[in-house]
Design an enzyme around this catalytic site. Structure first.
Site, PDB file in Angstrom:
ATOM      1  N   PRO A  10      23.674  46.793  56.643  1.00 52.22           N
ATOM      2  CA  PRO A  10      23.555  48.080  57.330  1.00 52.22           C
ATOM      3  C   PRO A  10      22.832  49.165  56.537  1.00 52.22           C
ATOM      4  O   PRO A  10      23.061  49.337  55.340  1.00 52.22           O
ATOM      5  CB  PRO A  10      25.014  48.488  57.589  1.00 52.22           C
ATOM      6  CG  PRO A  10      25.837  47.623  56.716  1.00 52.22           C
ATOM      7  CD  PRO A  10      25.059  46.359  56.502  1.00 52.22           C
ATOM      8  N   ASN A  11      21.994  49.845  57.261  1.00 51.73           N
ATOM      9  CA  ASN A  11      21.230  51.016  56.814  1.00 51.73           C
ATOM     10  C   ASN A  11      20.029  50.679  55.934  1.00 51.73           C
ATOM     11  O   ASN A  11      19.237  51.561  55.615  1.00 51.73           O
ATOM     12  CB  ASN A  11      22.135  52.043  56.105  1.00 51.73           C
ATOM     13  CG  ASN A  11      23.192  52.569  57.044  1.00 51.73           C
ATOM     14  OD1 ASN A  11      22.857  53.036  58.134  1.00 51.73           O
ATOM     15  ND2 ASN A  11      24.461  52.455  56.680  1.00 51.73           N
ATOM     16  N   ARG A  18      14.743  57.639  53.152  1.00 55.37           N
ATOM     17  CA  ARG A  18      15.676  58.623  52.582  1.00 55.37           C
ATOM     18  C   ARG A  18      16.176  58.091  51.241  1.00 55.37           C
ATOM     19  O   ARG A  18      16.109  56.896  50.980  1.00 55.37           O
ATOM     20  CB  ARG A  18      16.887  58.818  53.509  1.00 55.37           C
ATOM     21  CG  ARG A  18      16.581  59.707  54.711  1.00 55.37           C
ATOM     22  CD  ARG A  18      17.839  60.029  55.488  1.00 55.37           C
ATOM     23  NE  ARG A  18      18.953  60.359  54.595  1.00 55.37           N
ATOM     24  CZ  ARG A  18      20.242  60.151  54.885  1.00 55.37           C
ATOM     25  NH1 ARG A  18      20.595  59.604  56.031  1.00 55.37           N
ATOM     26  NH2 ARG A  18      21.186  60.486  54.040  1.00 55.37           N
ATOM     27  N   TYR A  23      17.283  54.218  46.160  1.00 54.50           N
ATOM     28  CA  TYR A  23      16.927  52.918  46.734  1.00 54.50           C
ATOM     29  C   TYR A  23      15.436  52.585  46.663  1.00 54.50           C
ATOM     30  O   TYR A  23      15.032  51.525  47.144  1.00 54.50           O
ATOM     31  CB  TYR A  23      17.412  52.847  48.188  1.00 54.50           C
ATOM     32  CG  TYR A  23      18.920  53.001  48.312  1.00 54.50           C
ATOM     33  CD1 TYR A  23      19.770  52.079  47.714  1.00 54.50           C
ATOM     34  CD2 TYR A  23      19.495  54.074  48.999  1.00 54.50           C
ATOM     35  CE1 TYR A  23      21.149  52.214  47.794  1.00 54.50           C
ATOM     36  CE2 TYR A  23      20.867  54.216  49.103  1.00 54.50           C
ATOM     37  CZ  TYR A  23      21.694  53.281  48.499  1.00 54.50           C
ATOM     38  OH  TYR A  23      23.051  53.405  48.583  1.00 54.50           O
ATOM     39  N   ASN A  73      21.556  41.157  50.546  1.00 51.39           N
ATOM     40  CA  ASN A  73      22.100  42.476  50.231  1.00 51.39           C
ATOM     41  C   ASN A  73      22.990  42.880  51.412  1.00 51.39           C
ATOM     42  O   ASN A  73      22.495  43.397  52.421  1.00 51.39           O
ATOM     43  CB  ASN A  73      20.987  43.505  50.012  1.00 51.39           C
ATOM     44  CG  ASN A  73      21.557  44.852  49.560  1.00 51.39           C
ATOM     45  OD1 ASN A  73      22.757  45.106  49.696  1.00 51.39           O
ATOM     46  ND2 ASN A  73      20.699  45.708  49.038  1.00 51.39           N
ATOM     47  N   ALA A  76      26.972  48.005  52.568  1.00 47.72           N
ATOM     48  CA  ALA A  76      28.376  48.448  52.545  1.00 47.72           C
ATOM     49  C   ALA A  76      29.355  47.328  52.923  1.00 47.72           C
ATOM     50  O   ALA A  76      30.526  47.364  52.520  1.00 47.72           O
ATOM     51  CB  ALA A  76      28.552  49.632  53.486  1.00 47.72           C
ATOM     52  N   GLU A  97      23.406  37.496  45.559  1.00 46.78           N
ATOM     53  CA  GLU A  97      23.645  38.834  46.117  1.00 46.78           C
ATOM     54  C   GLU A  97      22.833  39.856  45.323  1.00 46.78           C
ATOM     55  O   GLU A  97      22.809  39.812  44.092  1.00 46.78           O
ATOM     56  CB  GLU A  97      25.141  39.164  46.029  1.00 46.78           C
ATOM     57  CG  GLU A  97      25.472  40.550  46.560  1.00 46.78           C
ATOM     58  CD  GLU A  97      26.953  40.712  46.881  1.00 46.78           C
ATOM     59  OE1 GLU A  97      27.538  39.815  47.538  1.00 46.78           O
ATOM     60  OE2 GLU A  97      27.515  41.738  46.471  1.00 46.78           O
ATOM     61  N   HIS A  99      21.977  44.027  44.867  1.00 41.09           N
ATOM     62  CA  HIS A  99      22.152  45.455  45.153  1.00 41.09           C
ATOM     63  C   HIS A  99      21.046  46.204  44.434  1.00 41.09           C
ATOM     64  O   HIS A  99      20.813  45.977  43.243  1.00 41.09           O
ATOM     65  CB  HIS A  99      23.526  45.957  44.683  1.00 41.09           C
ATOM     66  CG  HIS A  99      24.637  45.301  45.435  1.00 41.09           C
ATOM     67  ND1 HIS A  99      24.941  45.642  46.730  1.00 41.09           N
ATOM     68  CD2 HIS A  99      25.454  44.285  45.089  1.00 41.09           C
ATOM     69  CE1 HIS A  99      25.928  44.865  47.157  1.00 41.09           C
ATOM     70  NE2 HIS A  99      26.255  44.029  46.184  1.00 41.09           N
ATOM     71  N   ARG A 106      28.642  53.596  40.297  1.00 39.06           N
ATOM     72  CA  ARG A 106      28.773  54.507  41.438  1.00 39.06           C
ATOM     73  C   ARG A 106      30.265  54.691  41.772  1.00 39.06           C
ATOM     74  O   ARG A 106      31.123  54.481  40.934  1.00 39.06           O
ATOM     75  CB  ARG A 106      27.945  53.965  42.610  1.00 39.06           C
ATOM     76  CG  ARG A 106      26.449  53.852  42.233  1.00 39.06           C
ATOM     77  CD  ARG A 106      25.587  53.442  43.388  1.00 39.06           C
ATOM     78  NE  ARG A 106      25.587  54.466  44.437  1.00 39.06           N
ATOM     79  CZ  ARG A 106      25.072  54.272  45.654  1.00 39.06           C
ATOM     80  NH1 ARG A 106      24.493  53.103  45.959  1.00 39.06           N
ATOM     81  NH2 ARG A 106      25.117  55.227  46.558  1.00 39.06           N
TER      82      ARG A 106
HETATM   83  O1  CA2 Z   1      22.568  49.309  46.105  1.00 42.39           O
HETATM   84  C1  CA2 Z   1      22.571  48.637  47.142  1.00 42.39           C
HETATM   85  O2  CA2 Z   1      21.656  47.876  47.439  1.00 42.39           O
HETATM   86  C2  CA2 Z   1      23.710  48.803  48.153  1.00 42.39           C
HETATM   87  O3  CA2 Z   1      23.998  47.515  48.690  1.00 42.39           O
HETATM   88  C3  CA2 Z   1      23.196  49.730  49.219  1.00 42.39           C
HETATM   89  C4  CA2 Z   1      24.243  50.107  50.265  1.00 42.39           C
HETATM   90  C5  CA2 Z   1      25.538  50.580  49.604  1.00 42.39           C
HETATM   91  O4  CA2 Z   1      26.540  50.770  50.589  1.00 42.39           O
HETATM   92  C6  CA2 Z   1      26.040  49.586  48.569  1.00 42.39           C
HETATM   93  O5  CA2 Z   1      27.192  50.117  47.967  1.00 42.39           O
HETATM   94  C7  CA2 Z   1      24.980  49.331  47.514  1.00 42.39           C
HETATM   95  C8  CA2 Z   1      23.719  51.245  51.166  1.00 42.39           C
HETATM   96  C9  CA2 Z   1      22.411  50.959  51.820  1.00 42.39           C
HETATM   97  C10 CA2 Z   1      21.887  52.227  52.427  1.00 42.39           C
HETATM   98  O6  CA2 Z   1      20.487  52.169  52.379  1.00 42.39           O
HETATM   99  C11 CA2 Z   1      19.786  53.306  52.632  1.00 42.39           C
HETATM  100  C12 CA2 Z   1      18.456  53.279  52.295  1.00 42.39           C
HETATM  101  C13 CA2 Z   1      17.679  54.394  52.518  1.00 42.39           C
HETATM  102  C14 CA2 Z   1      18.225  55.508  53.099  1.00 42.39           C
HETATM  103  C15 CA2 Z   1      19.554  55.535  53.438  1.00 42.39           C
HETATM  104  C16 CA2 Z   1      20.338  54.411  53.209  1.00 42.39           C
END
Ligand code: CA2
Length: 141
Positions: A10-11, A18, A23, A73, A76, A97, A99, A106
């Site tokens: 997700p996301n 963003r 990221y 990946n 969340a 996996e 991240h 974090r």
């Molecule tokens: O660090 C990572 O790759 C995470 O898997 C990213 C997840 C987070 O919930 C994990 O704890 C760590 C969040 C992905 C959100 O991605 C976005 C990318 C650009 C803008 C907004 C969100």
């Protein structure tokens, strides 16, 4: 040809749009194109979903096909999803996996990953390059 699936949770469809300081600035499409260029001999399946069930379904489809590896990946869902842990365990496909950020520096709730329990290895905090390192590992282990 070696088949590798790259799954994003997700996301991650918002990559590059963003929070580039966390990221990275490349979009998900940029990242997928980089992987295609870097590993021209790999047949890739790219899949992103914001839905836990869709990710479970995709993993079980991969289990019935001939995949040498999964780079995952779960975003969340890493921190919440026993369903994805079970799907990966049942699939029996070597999984790394990834991240993008370092989940251990974090918030506390990001420190534990359920899905890591069904993965061969975890790469965290190496930015988008982590996906390349994961594929390299799967190809050369
Ligand atoms: O660090 C990572 O790759 C995470 O898997 C990213 C997840 C987070 O919930 C994990 O704890 C760590 C969040 C992905 C959100 O991605 C976005 C990318 C650009 C803008 C907004 C969100």
């Amino acid at each position: 040809m070696t088949r590798i699936a790259v799954l994003n949770g997700p996301n991650l469809d918002r990559l590059g749009k963003r929070e580039p300081e966390i990221y990275g600035s490349a979009t998900l499409l940029d990242l997928e194109n980089t992987l295609r260029e870097r590993f021209p001999k790999v047949e890739f399946e790219f899949f992103q979903s914001n839905s836990e069930g869709a990710l479970v379904d995709k993993i079980s489809q991969l289990a019935d096909s001939n995949y040498s590896g999964i780079v995952f990946n779960p975003a969340a869902y890493s921190h919440t999803s026993i369903a994805l842990l079970d799907a990966l365990s049942g699939a029996g496909i070597p999984t790394v996996e990834v991240h993008i950020s370092n989940i251990h520096v974090r918030e506390e709730f990001r420190h534990h990953s359920y899905t890591a329990g069904a993965s061969l290895a975890v790469i965290t905090g190496m930015g988008q390059k982590g996906y390349e390192y994961a594929i390299d590992f799967l190809l050369n282990r």
